[in-house]
Design a protein around this motif. Structure first.
Motif, PDB file in Angstrom:
ATOM      1  N   HIS A 111       4.482  -7.924   6.388  1.00  8.84           N
ATOM      2  CA  HIS A 111       3.398  -7.008   6.038  1.00  8.84           C
ATOM      3  C   HIS A 111       2.149  -7.763   5.578  1.00  8.84           C
ATOM      4  O   HIS A 111       1.051  -7.203   5.593  1.00  8.84           O
ATOM      5  N   GLU A 112       2.332  -9.022   5.137  1.00 11.96           N
ATOM      6  CA  GLU A 112       1.202  -9.806   4.658  1.00 11.96           C
ATOM      7  C   GLU A 112       1.097 -11.180   5.304  1.00 11.96           C
ATOM      8  O   GLU A 112       0.117 -11.872   5.086  1.00 11.96           O
ATOM      9  N   ARG A 139      -7.426  -9.513   1.918  1.00 11.83           N
ATOM     10  CA  ARG A 139      -7.239  -8.061   1.887  1.00 11.83           C
ATOM     11  C   ARG A 139      -8.435  -7.406   1.227  1.00 11.83           C
ATOM     12  O   ARG A 139      -9.097  -8.006   0.390  1.00 11.83           O
ATOM     13  N   VAL A 144      -4.545  -5.293   4.356  1.00 14.45           N
ATOM     14  CA  VAL A 144      -4.648  -6.685   4.812  1.00 14.45           C
ATOM     15  C   VAL A 144      -5.628  -6.732   5.983  1.00 14.45           C
ATOM     16  O   VAL A 144      -5.468  -6.015   6.964  1.00 14.45           O
ATOM     17  N   PHE A 147      -3.822 -11.731   7.990  1.00 14.72           N
ATOM     18  CA  PHE A 147      -2.523 -12.154   7.488  1.00 14.72           C
ATOM     19  C   PHE A 147      -2.576 -13.620   7.063  1.00 14.72           C
ATOM     20  O   PHE A 147      -3.288 -14.419   7.676  1.00 14.72           O
TER      21      PHE A 147
END
Length: 161
Positions: A111-112, A139, A144, A147
């Motif tokens: 997710h990041e 972010r 975000v 990444f």
């Protein structure tokens, strides 16, 4: 006479109650319109700023890479590169863009983070953990916009004897 005055006062009271209700409704509509207008203005401002913010992120990446390349050859120049990166990071921060990174040894979080490569390990407990960070992520609020780029450990069992 009192009956007529009482009736007239009752009608006035009912009309005032209706006007108060209408006023509350209109205030609610105005508040919603104001909030929507603010969201649209913020979205437009972000859209206009996006190209400049992307260029600032690229500038930070370039100076970070330059500093890494100079670290062994010329530490003083490498430190100047780090200062440029710090200045660019402050500029981004002032615009609501937060830099973040992954800690080595933590679990890979898709997710990041974006895996840009793997590092073999013969320890199964290390499989899927971050081995190194190549570039930080960015972010805006909780979203975000880039990444963090990481190398991830991948378990490779030793060859059977």
């Amino acid at each position: 006479m009192d009956d007529i005055i009482g009736k007239a006062l009752g009608e006035i009271k009912d009309e005032l109650a209706g006007l108060h209700e209408q006023n509350r409704f209109l205030n609610g509509v105005m508040d919603r319109l104001h909030a929507e207008n603010e969201r649209l203005r913020n979205a437009e401002a972000q859209r206009v700023l996006q190209p400049a913010l992307r260029e600032l992120v690229k500038l930070a990446d370039d100076w970070r890479a330059r500093g890494t390349a100079l670290a062994d050859k010329d530490p003083a120049q490498a430190r100047l590169c780090e200062e440029v990166v710090e200045d660019v990071t402050l500029l981004l921060d002032r615009q609501g863009v937060e830099e973040f990174t992954a800690a080595e040894g933590t679990a890979f979080d898709r997710h990041e983070q974006r895996a840009v490569g793997t590092t073999p390990t013969d320890d199964a407990a290390l499989d899927g953990l971050v081995a190194a960070v190549r570039k930080p992520g960015y972010r805006v609020d909780a979203r975000v916009v880039r990444f963090a780029e990481v190398l991830v450990r991948k378990f490779t069992p030793p060859p059977a004897s």
